[in-house]
Every structure is written in C-alpha cells, then in structure tokens.
Design a protein around this motif. Structure first.
Motif, PDB file in Angstrom:
ATOM      1  N   TRP A   1       0.843  -1.108   0.140  1.00  0.00           N
ATOM      2  CA  TRP A   1      -0.074   0.094   0.079  1.00  0.00           C
ATOM      3  C   TRP A   1       0.830   1.068  -0.152  1.00  0.00           C
ATOM      4  N   THR A   2       0.694   2.186  -1.042  1.00  0.00           N
ATOM      5  CA  THR A   2       1.427   3.270  -1.088  1.00  0.00           C
ATOM      6  C   THR A   2       0.751   4.543  -0.848  1.00  0.00           C
ATOM      7  N   ASP A   3       1.165   5.533  -0.835  1.00  0.00           N
ATOM      8  CA  ASP A   3       0.610   7.224  -0.693  1.00  0.00           C
ATOM      9  C   ASP A   3       0.566   7.627  -2.056  1.00  0.00           C
ATOM     10  N   PRO A   4      -0.584   7.664  -2.871  1.00  0.00           N
ATOM     11  CA  PRO A   4      -0.528   8.135  -4.334  1.00  0.00           C
ATOM     12  C   PRO A   4      -0.436   9.779  -4.164  1.00  0.00           C
ATOM     13  N   GLY A   5      -0.293  10.362  -3.180  1.00  0.00           N
ATOM     14  CA  GLY A   5      -0.444  11.890  -3.271  1.00  0.00           C
ATOM     15  C   GLY A   5      -2.131  12.440  -3.581  1.00  0.00           C
ATOM     16  N   PRO A   6      -2.113  13.714  -3.675  1.00  0.00           N
ATOM     17  CA  PRO A   6      -3.395  14.190  -4.220  1.00  0.00           C
ATOM     18  C   PRO A   6      -4.011  13.590  -5.519  1.00  0.00           C
ATOM     19  N   LEU A   7      -5.204  13.089  -5.493  1.00  0.00           N
ATOM     20  CA  LEU A   7      -5.679  12.490  -6.870  1.00  0.00           C
ATOM     21  C   LEU A   7      -6.299  13.515  -7.599  1.00  0.00           C
ATOM     22  N   ALA A   8      -6.396  13.058  -8.861  1.00  0.00           N
ATOM     23  CA  ALA A   8      -6.900  14.077  -9.784  1.00  0.00           C
ATOM     24  C   ALA A   8      -8.465  14.184  -9.680  1.00  0.00           C
ATOM     25  N   SER A   9      -9.043  15.140  -9.940  1.00  0.00           N
ATOM     26  CA  SER A   9     -10.655  15.236  -9.355  1.00  0.00           C
ATOM     27  C   SER A   9     -11.337  14.522 -10.757  1.00  0.00           C
TER      28      SER A   9
END
Length: 381
Positions: A332-340
């Motif tokens: 499990w990784t942190d993808p950062g802010p996701l596109a809207s």
C-alpha cells in the motif's frame, strides 16, 4: 524817421503796448504757482505708475502662482501615478511552498514543492560521460549530477544494473561500517533509494554503474520526472520522491533526510537504513499489518489481486496497492493528491498536476508520458 520809431535811448519815454497773447501765455502762468501744479501731475503719474506696478505685480504673482499651481498639480499627478502604480506580477498555475521542506514535513508538502520546480529537458540526461571523454548511451536510464558535483545519481536501467535510484554523495559525516557488514571496500556516501527502502553507506567492490561516468548537470530549481521518481535540485540539496512507495529523501553533504513512509530500522549491510515496512507516516494509530483495503497502512503488503485498486487507511487517507520498484511484492502506497473527476485510459493528462487518478470503475490510472511531449492516463493494474 518814422513817427513810430524811437531811438533806443528814448525807450523809457516810449509807450509800451501789452500784447494779450504775451500776458496770457507767460506772466499769468508764473503767477498761478506752476510748480504746485507740476507736483500734482507728478503725483498723478506716480499714483498711476504705482497702480500699474501693483496690477503688474498681481498679474506676475498670479501668473507665478498659477504656474506653481499647475506645476504642483502635475507633480502631484506624477506622484500619484508613481505611488499607485503596481509592479508587474507573475502568475503561477499552482501554489507551492516557497522554501524547501524541512525535516518532518508531510509528504504532500514535499511533493508540492518538488513538482513546482522547472521541468528539465529529459533528452539531456540519458547519457553518461567518463573522465576519458567517452559518452555512453543509457537508454531509458537517467543520470545527473548537482552543480557542486557533490551528488551524482543514476537509475538502475543502466548497463551495470542496481536498484531504483542510486546516488554517490560527499557526506560531511558518513555513517561507519556496521559490525555485521560483509567484508569489502566501505563507501559511506553510497545511497540506494529504490522507494520502499533507503540505505546509506554500503560495501562496494567497484563504483557500479558510475564506471560509465556522470550525467549532465541538473541546475538548481530544475526538476526531473522519470520512472516512479520526481527529483528537484536545490542549493540545500537534492529532493527525490518515489511516487509508488509514498516516500521521499533529501540528500546533501549533511546526510539524508527521509520523508513519507520511511522509518529508521536496524541496518544489515548499510550504515543507516530506513524502510516503509515498519512505519506508517499517514496512520493516526499503530500501523496495521493487514492487507484488507479498509485497514490499509503505508508500506504494508497487499494482495496482487488488489493491484491498481484503492484502500483506506485508518485516518481516512486513500492508499494505492501497487508493485514496488524493487519488484519484491505489492504494498500500500500513498499516491498523493488524486486528480478530480474520472480519468479514463488514453485521455490526455497534465503531469505537472496530480500523477494518479480514478477511472469510472474506481481503479487507479497513472499519468505517464507516451510520446515526446504527450502525457496520457494509463491503467496501473
């Protein structure tokens, strides 16, 4: 002789005629006190001259005053323009921290700052030049050095192999060789950063891929995007993010600073070691080792069947199940802010924005470069 003529000696006996013109024009004029009359005229002339002088002065003073007034107004107008004029401003598409992130900063802050760097021309960083002048084509691998030449980095796709991003740094206080390390030449400034782990100091029999030489100089303020990495060079050091693992590091002569999921662990072959397997930077409680999507933790393992899907950490953060760059399993990784919104396979994307997005069915898509300058969403599964 004429009866009317008399000799001069007889003048006293002669009758004297008084001519009116003489009497009116001369003698009576003296008797009327001409000097006083002269003074009256002079006074009149003086008063008239004084009045003219006063009027002239008023006109002159008025003219000067008017001139001063208009001059002052013009100056005031210039001053107003000067004081109210606004300097030229530059606009930025996305707000980002102005200063490099300090130790302990959230991964999202590091990502925002790194991605705010000026994109460098990737075509300049696919070769390495040896001291002999020999230039080697690295293919898809990337090599670069800092302007001070104290940091040299290269990816693993080069001919000599390696794991992820490898750097050699001139450290002020390199870590000592650990007691359990194998025998061999100790390189305290050798840094291996595959993403889920970070190792500083290693036993090296040779300089590995660096036998090919060094890459081009990455200027301060510039950013490189390659594989799973975003790297920005700064006067305070090199900042690199591994987007898949949800980790980041800062390299400088002072050492390495970890961010994101990296936590310090007991080293084996390295002088210092960090790993995402035992540390969760986003969870609010003790990291869970479960691989279920509703109790995901950064760095914990997930099933290959969940690859490309999203899970939720205990603090509500969305995490992504993906294969690490070390190819040792799914985590499990942190993808950062996701596109809207929804982002489908093949649609054009903006790499300077969010790297990951969601398709209509909820699966993950990643923004990758598909041509010389075109970025498109691609499935991560």
């Amino acid at each position: 002789m004429s009866p009317d003529y008399r000799r001069q000696d007889e003048l006293s006996t002669q009758d004297t005629d008084v001519f009116p013109a003489y009497s009116d024009d001369h003698e009576p004029f003296r008797s009327r006190q001409q000097p006083a009359r002269k003074r009256q005229w002079v006074g009149r002339y003086a008063l008239t001259g004084l009045a003219a002088l006063v009027v002239g002065s008023v006109i002159v003073v008025g003219g000067l005053a008017a001139g001063g007034y208009f001059t002052k107004s013009a100056d005031e107008g210039k001053s107003a323009l000067t004081t109210t004029a606004k300097p030229p401003t530059t606009t930025s598409a996305k707000a980002a921290p102005l200063s490099p992130p300090a130790a302990g900063a959230p991964l999202s802050t590091v990502m925002a700052w790194v991605r705010a760097g000026a994109p460098a021309d990737m075509a300049k960083f696919h070769t390495a030049t040896a001291k002999s002048g020999t230039v080697s084509d690295l293919g898809s691998a990337v090599a670069f050095v800092s302007p001070s030449e104290k940091i040299r980095c290269m990816t693993s796709a080069s001919a000599k192999g390696g794991q992820g991003l490898t750097c050699m740094a001139e450290l002020d206080s390199p870590p000592p060789r650990p007691a359990k390390a194998k025998q061999g030449n100790w390189a305290g400034g050798w840094i291996e950063f595959p993403g889920p782990t970070l190792g500083i100091g290693s036993v090296r029999g040779d300089p590995g891929q660096f036998t090919l030489g060094d890459g081009a100089t990455l200027p301060y303020g510039s950013r490189l995007t390659f594989d799973d990495y975003d790297c920005r060079m700064d006067e305070t050091g090199l900042f690199c993010i591994n987007n898949t693992a949800g980790s980041a590091i800062q390299l400088s002569s002072a050492g390495a600073v970890p961010f994101g999921c990296l936590g310090k662990v007991e080293p084996k072959d390295n002088g210092l070691a960090f790993s995402c397997n035992t540390f969760d930077a986003t969870a609010t409680s003790t990291p869970s080792s479960t691989s279920t999507a509703d109790h995901a933790a950064v760095g914990s393992s997930c099933d290959s069947a969940d690859a490309g899907s999203f899970g939720t950490a205990k603090n509500g953060k969305e995490l992504l199940c993906s294969e690490g760059s070390d190819r040792r399993g799914y985590r499990w990784t942190d993808p950062g802010p996701l596109a809207s919104g929804t982002n489908e396979d093949g649609e054009v994307c903006d790499r300077d924005g969010e790297k990951y997005g969601k398709s209509a069915d909820g699966s993950a898509v990643i923004c990758r470069q598909t041509g010389s300058s075109t970025w498109r969403w691609q499935s991560t599964s």
